[in-house]
Each structure stands twice: as structure tokens, then as C-alpha cells.
Design an enzyme around this catalytic site. Structure first.
Site, PDB file in Angstrom:
ATOM      1  N   GLU A 159     -88.805  56.938  -6.893  1.00  0.00           N
ATOM      2  CA  GLU A 159     -90.172  56.489  -7.142  1.00  0.00           C
ATOM      3  C   GLU A 159     -90.107  55.260  -8.045  1.00  0.00           C
ATOM      4  O   GLU A 159     -89.442  55.268  -9.083  1.00  0.00           O
ATOM      5  CB  GLU A 159     -90.973  57.625  -7.800  1.00  0.00           C
ATOM      6  N   LYS A 282     -93.883  66.516 -17.065  1.00  0.00           N
ATOM      7  CA  LYS A 282     -95.135  65.798 -16.830  1.00  0.00           C
ATOM      8  C   LYS A 282     -96.137  66.861 -16.420  1.00  0.00           C
ATOM      9  O   LYS A 282     -96.029  67.438 -15.340  1.00  0.00           O
ATOM     10  CB  LYS A 282     -94.936  64.776 -15.713  1.00  0.00           C
ATOM     11  N   GLU A 286    -101.919  63.161 -13.281  1.00  0.00           N
ATOM     12  CA  GLU A 286    -101.825  62.667 -11.904  1.00  0.00           C
ATOM     13  C   GLU A 286    -101.519  63.800 -10.925  1.00  0.00           C
ATOM     14  O   GLU A 286    -100.559  63.755 -10.167  1.00  0.00           O
ATOM     15  CB  GLU A 286    -100.790  61.542 -11.822  1.00  0.00           C
ATOM     16  N   ARG A 319     -94.291  64.893 -21.982  1.00  0.00           N
ATOM     17  CA  ARG A 319     -94.875  63.548 -21.885  1.00  0.00           C
ATOM     18  C   ARG A 319     -96.339  63.519 -22.339  1.00  0.00           C
ATOM     19  O   ARG A 319     -97.112  64.439 -22.043  1.00  0.00           O
ATOM     20  CB  ARG A 319     -94.773  63.028 -20.451  1.00  0.00           C
ATOM     21  N   ARG A 336    -109.644  55.299 -20.280  1.00  0.00           N
ATOM     22  CA  ARG A 336    -108.317  55.901 -20.103  1.00  0.00           C
ATOM     23  C   ARG A 336    -107.411  55.649 -21.305  1.00  0.00           C
ATOM     24  O   ARG A 336    -106.578  56.488 -21.649  1.00  0.00           O
ATOM     25  CB  ARG A 336    -107.690  55.331 -18.821  1.00  0.00           C
ATOM     26  N   ASP A 365    -100.365  51.880 -18.938  1.00  0.00           N
ATOM     27  CA  ASP A 365     -99.245  52.217 -18.076  1.00  0.00           C
ATOM     28  C   ASP A 365     -98.323  51.022 -17.833  1.00  0.00           C
ATOM     29  O   ASP A 365     -98.383  50.412 -16.772  1.00  0.00           O
ATOM     30  CB  ASP A 365     -99.794  52.739 -16.740  1.00  0.00           C
ATOM     31  N   GLU A 387     -91.308  55.815 -24.758  1.00  0.00           N
ATOM     32  CA  GLU A 387     -90.941  55.681 -23.343  1.00  0.00           C
ATOM     33  C   GLU A 387     -91.168  54.247 -22.875  1.00  0.00           C
ATOM     34  O   GLU A 387     -92.277  53.724 -22.961  1.00  0.00           O
ATOM     35  CB  GLU A 387     -91.748  56.657 -22.477  1.00  0.00           C
ATOM     36  N   GLU A 393     -91.798  48.130 -12.430  1.00  0.00           N
ATOM     37  CA  GLU A 393     -92.943  48.463 -11.575  1.00  0.00           C
ATOM     38  C   GLU A 393     -94.049  47.419 -11.657  1.00  0.00           C
ATOM     39  O   GLU A 393     -94.512  46.917 -10.642  1.00  0.00           O
ATOM     40  CB  GLU A 393     -93.490  49.837 -11.961  1.00  0.00           C
ATOM     41  N   GLU A 511     -96.038  36.756 -17.392  1.00  0.00           N
ATOM     42  CA  GLU A 511     -97.375  37.049 -17.926  1.00  0.00           C
ATOM     43  C   GLU A 511     -98.364  35.948 -17.535  1.00  0.00           C
ATOM     44  O   GLU A 511     -99.516  36.215 -17.208  1.00  0.00           O
ATOM     45  CB  GLU A 511     -97.320  37.192 -19.444  1.00  0.00           C
TER      46      GLU A 511
HETATM   47  C1  BDP Z   1     -96.963  55.247 -13.118  1.00  0.00           C
HETATM   48  C2  BDP Z   1     -96.277  55.216 -11.794  1.00  0.00           C
HETATM   49  C3  BDP Z   1     -96.112  56.562 -11.173  1.00  0.00           C
HETATM   50  C4  BDP Z   1     -95.507  57.517 -12.179  1.00  0.00           C
HETATM   51  C5  BDP Z   1     -96.362  57.545 -13.416  1.00  0.00           C
HETATM   52  C6  BDP Z   1     -95.738  58.362 -14.524  1.00  0.00           C
HETATM   53  O1  BDP Z   1     -97.036  54.396 -10.941  1.00  0.00           O
HETATM   54  O2  BDP Z   1     -95.281  56.421 -10.049  1.00  0.00           O
HETATM   55  O3  BDP Z   1     -95.397  58.786 -11.646  1.00  0.00           O
HETATM   56  O4  BDP Z   1     -96.493  56.252 -13.941  1.00  0.00           O
HETATM   57  O5  BDP Z   1     -95.196  57.760 -15.433  1.00  0.00           O
HETATM   58  O6  BDP Z   1     -96.647  54.061 -13.751  1.00  0.00           O
HETATM   59  O7  BDP Z   1     -95.788  59.571 -14.486  1.00  0.00           O
END
Ligand code: BDP
Length: 680
Positions: A159, A282, A286, A319, A336, A365, A387, A393, A511
Site C-alpha cells: 500500500e 490501527k 478508516e 496509532r 479533521r 496526513d 511517525e 505518497e 512544495e
Molecule cells: C494514508 C494512506 C492510507 C493509509 C493511511 C494510514 O493514504 O493508505 O492506510 O494513511 O496511515 O496516508 O493508516
């Protein structure tokens, strides 16, 4: 190939003035990690001298290298003074000492891992061209936990991976041939990493079973490889495992049957892997299950697992990435950014001492620009870890060059003011500020089975830099870039200067052509590469910029917005709250302003957007120009691989420039003062 060997290629350098010491290595210990250290030293010196050193268990008549722990030293006649606060866990000393009349280069570890780190230090010093006079060191890691998280799935996919497939898993099995895992362990140990989480935080059906007899024999094979390099393995778990793979009707952390189930699972894991590191979780994030389903809080969830692991010395990395990913975008009071703090601050003091709260660096994120998460200054009685995302990404997916230590250093240096001035994130996460037992830095891996490990060969610098900063956050990103470049490409001044300058400029360039002034996102939904200014604007993920024809940005002030700024300590809270003192680069993260708002730079917001996007795309082209000057001066394969990526980056930068500039021109109707071409 050279791309594969990364910073451990030992080419382009020689032993030089170290020669006299390098013919003999004396070692008495036969500890497996010391054996590894010897194997590495032999391998490295052999490459540097074109001759194998002799390994002895007695002192030769001439100079030699001594290798051992502090404990081993007790039986030696070496005249060693160790001054340092007696070398922290995993620390080492390298010194030139006397044995009678003989000069000895001693590598002394606080423990066996320390010995291995000392060996890698010596090899690095030789290859960096450090002179013998500068070799003496007593060094220990700033952070106890220096961990890589893999988001690898059992089917071999990664992922958010941009460098091929998993090196651990394939076709829902652990791979047979672990030689690549061994090479990976070498790379990690050479930069001081001491833990690896093997599987994705999103634990799907198959991965849930990694903690069972079905997979443990194979997982333990991986552990065996890493163990020799002083690296513990950890697994991500599914909080609902007792229901999904056990026979229980519930995964309620307070249910006795659930506790018993986990206890047995953990006992079984330790039968296979006696030094198992622990779990990464986690939960309630999500769509992943968690304690909320059972009306329990996250301390109750984490502690249940911590209790099962505690007798074995295992840890729970829990987490803090917990937020509602089903926000109603019409509701402007929802934010958020506030979620992690709101979820975890009230639980401070309730976590067991073998729980480590793993906090993403920012409240959103992994964007190219975010403020540092206010949670770092807020958890005073909880072990925490920082973290970071090494995998790119949101920072160019290893097509675009983006050297991340520059960003990470800002984060580590950020002052939370939690205990007055000087309360940096670095001090929070190593546990020293609040006197916590555990702490550290975690990075989401950027490697896969690609030839160069990282897809973009220059992205190797991010893995290297991650390890170096986790070991010592006081290093500067530039020092690290120089070190990495020398080790990887040798000592040609032009090569070093060119590559270091490319790396050092890359974060700013990225950036500039992407989302402006801390607003973040504006990426294509799903895969997150390339521009899409309203890609997430009307979705439930909670990542909005609220651009309309009058203005843009998220009002997170207490006075008129979501109140997020109150999560910081003073004077940080006021600095962000007040538009006059809020730094330009984060303006749109904290404030909603008209496009004509003047920045501290003197430019309006809209003109800043135009200018940075034109500049960013030009500077991306400039990276390629710089790279082209190195043709013939570095390994051809690497040269071509990088060139190909730089071309992709230019395309991407141009697309970002045009889409973002056009978007804002249409929103505002305000012209670029320089009248450059905008696709109206
Ligand atoms: C996001 C990612 C996703 C991860 C999530 C995470 O898009 O794929 O699962 O974070 O950190 O940035 O759990």
C-alpha cells in the site's frame, strides 16, 4: 548492481591511512550479532583493501582492530578510557588505544548491537574520507526505538509503495528465498534501525492470520534473518481478530474471553519468536475495527494487548491516526485536524508503560506542509513515537525528487513549549522531556523489490536520512545528504556538490508547484499523484480548502474558526491564531483569507500562487539540467534511472502549474501581474 548496493557499495574509496590496523581483526565473542559484525567488517575491508583481513582470537604482534562489547573488554589488556555517560543502550565507542606498544583500533559496543553499529560507523568513516585523527567517537542513539513500518500485504502488494512489490510476501505466502531480506537487514542495521513491522496497518483477511500457526513458522524465518542484524520484528494486527479468526462473538477488550484469546495468541508467537517486538495497531480508523465498536476507549483497547505482551517484553504501538473519515463536508465546524488530540489527550496517563502512542507528524496526513501535531506537546504521561512517511505518497511518489530529511528536521526541531522553551519534538519523542520509558521514531518504508530498492535511486537518501535522524536528530539534513552522496557516489567534488544541491532544493521545489501555503491535498483522489484542486473538496474525508471566488483556506482559529489552534501551548497557539504572526507557509492551514491578502513577503496570496507555480516548474526543469552535467561521472545505470524520473517530474510539475494556476485564475479573475501564459 550499484543501484542495489546503495550506500554500502564500498567503491570509490580505499582504506588509506587505516591500512595498518586492517590486516587483523581480533574478536573473542561468538555471539551471532558479533559474528555479523565481523562478517560485515571483513566484507567491507576486503572491498576497500582488495584483501581479506585475518580474524584472530588473540593479539597479533602488529596493529589490529579489536571488536567486542564492554563486557568482552574486561578480559583484554587494552588501555581504554570511556568517558561518556557510559554509552547508552546500543551505543558504541571507536578509539585508538594501546596494548603495550601496539596501537589498536578498538570498536566497543555497549551491547552486541552497539558493536555492529560501531563497525558500520568505522566503514562509513573510512568511505567518507574521514582522517584517522577524527575517528575517535563515543556515540549512542538518541532514540531507543528506531522502527520501519512496512505497508506490505501478503499478496505482495505494498500500500502506497512506489518501488515494486514486497520483499517479504508473495502470493499470500512468505517468500522462500530470504536473501534479499538479508541484504535489506544490512542496509537497515548500517543506519541503526532496530525494528521492522512486516505488514500493512490495514490488516485484511489473510494478514489477520499472520499471528497464527498458519504463518508463524514462516514469519519466524524472517525474524531469524533480522535478528542477526539486531532488528526485532513486529506485526500489525486486526483488532477484530478474535471474531474474524477466533470463535468469539466479540472483540470487546474488557471481555475475559477476549483477553484470554490474545494472551494465548501472544504466548504462541513467543514460542516461535522469543524476541518478538510486539504489535502495531490501527484501530477505529478508516473503517478498521477498534474498541469504539464495543463502547470502549483506546486506552482500554491498547492496554488489553499490552497486558498480553508485557510478560514477554513486547510493546504495543498504538496509532493516533484516529478520525472520522465520513465527515459531512457541508458542516464547517468539523475539523479533521482536531481529531487525534481530541481522541487521545483525555486518555493521557491511562496507557500501560509498554504502550507507545504512534503519532503522525502532522494533524492531517503526511502533506508536504503541515504544522506539527499538537499531540506531541500534550501527552505528558504516555510513551510516544513520531511517525514519518518515507514512502512519498503525497510527496511525489518516488517519481518526483523530494529529499525529506529537510522536512523531518523542522519537525524534530519544532518547539512544543510543553515544558517551556526548548521542548522540542525530538525531546518529546525520545522520552527525555517527560521522563518516559520508551520513545522513538517510526518511518513508513519506501522500499520494494525494485532494482534500486526505492524506484528513484535518489530516494535512497530518504531511507538513509531517516535512519541517521532517528539515531541522531541533531544532525543537519545537509550533512546527511553529503554523507549519503559520498558513500553512494564517491568523492568527486562536482558530483557531490551537484547532487547535494539537488537534494537540498527538492522539498521547496515540490512544495512550490503543488498545493500552496499549507493548504495541502489538491491531489487526485485514491492514488494521490498529480493535481486535482477539488479532488477531495466535496468528499467525506475531511480535507478541505474551501476555495471560492473570494478567498481560500481553513479558519482554524478560536476566534472565528474551528478552534484547532487552542490545542497548542502558548506562545504557539497565539502565533497560529493571529494572522499577523502565522508563518506564510502555513497561512491557509490556519486562516481563510481573500486572494488579495498580503503575505509577509509583500505579495498577495494569488500572486504568490502564480509565482511559486511558475518557479516550481522551472526549477524542476533545472534539476534535470543539473543532473545532465553528471553524465559520464556516475554509474550509467543509475544515471539513466534518475534521468527518466526527472523527466516524469517535469511533466508532473508542468501539469500542476497549469492546473493550479488555471483553477485560481478562474476562481478569482485576477490576472498574473507578469502576464505569463495561464490556460484560461
Ligand atoms: C494514508 C494512506 C492510507 C493509509 C493511511 C494510514 O493514504 O493508505 O492506510 O494513511 O496511515 O496516508 O493508516
Amino acid at each position: 548492481s550499484k543501484a542495489y548496493n546503495c550506500w554500502l557499495n564500498y567503491e570509490n574509496c580505499s582504506v588509506g591511512e587505516y591500512q595498518d590496523f586492517c590486516n587483523y581483526i581480533k574478536v573473542k565473542s561468538t555471539h551471532p550479532i558479533i559474528n555479523t559484525a565481523i562478517e560485515e567488517l571483513k566484507f567491507g575491508l576486503n572491498k576497500l583493501m582488495k584483501k581479506e583481513p585475518l580474524i584472530l582470537n588473540y593479539s597479533p604482534k602488529s596493529s589490529y582492530i579489536f571488536v567486542g562489547t564492554l563486557e568482552d573488554l574486561k578480559n583484554e589488556k587494552l588501555d581504554v578510557q570511556i568517558k561518556n555517560e557510559i554509552l547508552k543502550e546500543d551505543g558504541f565507542a571507536v578509539k585508538i588505544v594501546k596494548e603495550g606498544d601496539t596501537d589498536v583500533l578498538a570498536i566497543i559496543g555497549q551491547n552486541e548491537k552497539g558493536v555492529l553499529y560501531g563497525v558500520f560507523y568505522l566503514l562509513r568513516a573510512i568511505c567518507s574520507g574521514n582522517s584517522l585523527n577524527e575517528i575517535e567517537i563515543e556515540d549512542g542513539p538518541y532514540n531507543l526505538l528506531r522502527i520501519i513500518n512496512h505497508w506490505d500485504n501478503l499478496n505482495g502488494e505494498i500500500e502506497r509503495g512506489y518501488a515494486g512489490q514486497s520483499i517479504f510476501f508473495k502470493d499470500n505466502k512468505v517468500v522462500e528465498d530470504l536473501s534479499r531480506v538479508k541484504d535489506y537487514a544490512r542496509l537497515l542495521a548500517s543506519i541503526g534501525i532496530n525494528g521492522v513491522v512486516l505488514n500493512n496497518v490495514n490488516v485484511h483477511k489473510y494478514e489477520t492470520e499472520l499471528i497464527t500457526d498458519k504463518f508463524l513458522p514462516d514469519v519466524s524465518r524472517i525474524a531469524d534473518v533480522f535478528r542477526l542484524y539486531g532488528i526485532k520484528i513486529y506485526l500489525s494486527i486486526n483488532f477484530a481478530a478474535p471474531v474474524e479468526i477466533g470463535d468469539l462473538p466479540t472483540a470487546d477488550p474488557l471481555d475475559e474471553r477476549v483477553k484470554k484469546w490474545w494472551k494465548e495468541i501472544v504466548e504462541n508467537i513467543y514460542r516461535y519468536i522469543p524476541d518478538f517486538g510486539g504489535f502495531l495497531v490501527k484501530a477505529d480508523s478508516e473503517f478498521r475495527p477498534g474498541p469504539f465498536t464495543y463502547g470502549r476507549n483506546h486506552a482500554e483497547g491498547a492496554n488489553m494487548l499490552a497486558e498480553a505482551l508485557k510478560p514477554h517484553g513486547g510493546l504495543v504501538f498504538w496509532r493516533a491516526f484516529v478520525y472520522n473519515c465520513m465527515v459531512d463536508w457541508r458542516d464547517r465546524t468539523q475539523d479533521r485536524a482536531k481529531a487525534a488530540y481530541e481522541n487521545f489527550k483525555p486518555l493521557d496517563g491511562q496507557f500501560m508503560d509498554n504502550v507507545v502512542l504512534q503519532i503522525k507528524y502532522g494533524p492531517m496526513d503526511f502533506q508536504i506542509r503541515e504544522p506539527v501535531s499538537p499531540l506531541f506537546g500534550a501527552m505528558e504521561k504516555t510513551n510516544v513515537a513520531l511517525e514519518l512517511q518515507i514512502t512519498q505518497e503525497y510527496t511525489g511518489q518516488q517519481k518526483d525528487l523530494c529529499y525529506l530529511p529537510t522536512m523531518w528536521k523542522e519537525i524534530l526541531d519544532f518547539d512544543t513549549y510543553a515544558k517551556g522553551k526548548g521542548s522540542t519534538v525530538a525531546k518529546v519523542v525520545n522520552g527525555s522531556l517527560f521522563g518516559m520509558k520508551y520513545g522513538g521514531i517510526v518511518g513508513v518504508s519506501n522500499i520494494g523489490d525494485s532494482k534500486s530498492w526505492t524506484g528513484h535511486p535518489l530516494a535512497q537518501a530518504n531511507l538513509y536520512g531517516f535512519g541517521r535522524l532517528a539515531w541522531n536528530p541533531l544532525l543537519s539534513p545537509k550533512e546527511i545528504a553529503e554523507e549519503w552522496t559520498k558513500l553512494t557516489f564517491g568523492h568527486d567534488e562536482q558530483v557531490i556538490n551537484t547532487i547535494v544541491s539537488m537534494l537540498m532544493a527538492s522539498r521547496d521545489i515540490y512544495e512550490k508547484y503543488t498545493a500552496p501555503l499549507g493548504v495541502g491535498w489538491m491531489v487526485n483522489p485514491g492514488h494521490h499523484y498529480g493535481p486535482n484542486p477539488e479532488g477531495y473538496e466535496y468528499s467525506h474525508w475531511g480535507t478541505y480548502h474551501y476555495a471560492d471566488y473570494k478567498g481560500i483556506g481553513v479558519d482554524r482559529t478560536v476566534a472565528t474558526g474551528t478552534g484547532y489552534t487552542a490545542q497548542y501551548k502558548e506562545p504557539i497557539a497565539s502565533m497560529y491564531e493571529n494572522i499577523e504572526t502565522c508563518p506564510d507557509e502555513l497561512l491557509l492551514f490556519f486562516h481563510h483569507v481573500p486572494y488579495t491578502h498580503k503575505l509577509k513577503s509583500g505579495k498577495t496570496v494569488i500572486q504568490h500562487i502564480y509565482d511559486t507555480h511558475f518557479e516550481g516548474a522551472e526549477e524542476a526543469k533545472g534539476l534535470k539540467e543539473k543532473w545532465l552535467t553528471l553524465r559520464g561521472k556516475i554509474d550509467e545505470e543509475i544515471f539513466e534511472m534518475v534521468l527518466e524520473r526527472l523527466e516524469m517530474q517535469i511533466k508532473n510539475a508542468i501539469e500542476w502549474r497549469d492546473v493550479v494556476n488555471t483553477y485560481f485564475y478562474r476562481k478569482t479573475g485576477i490576472r498574473d501581474v507578469h502576464n505569463r501564459k495561464i490556460y484560461e
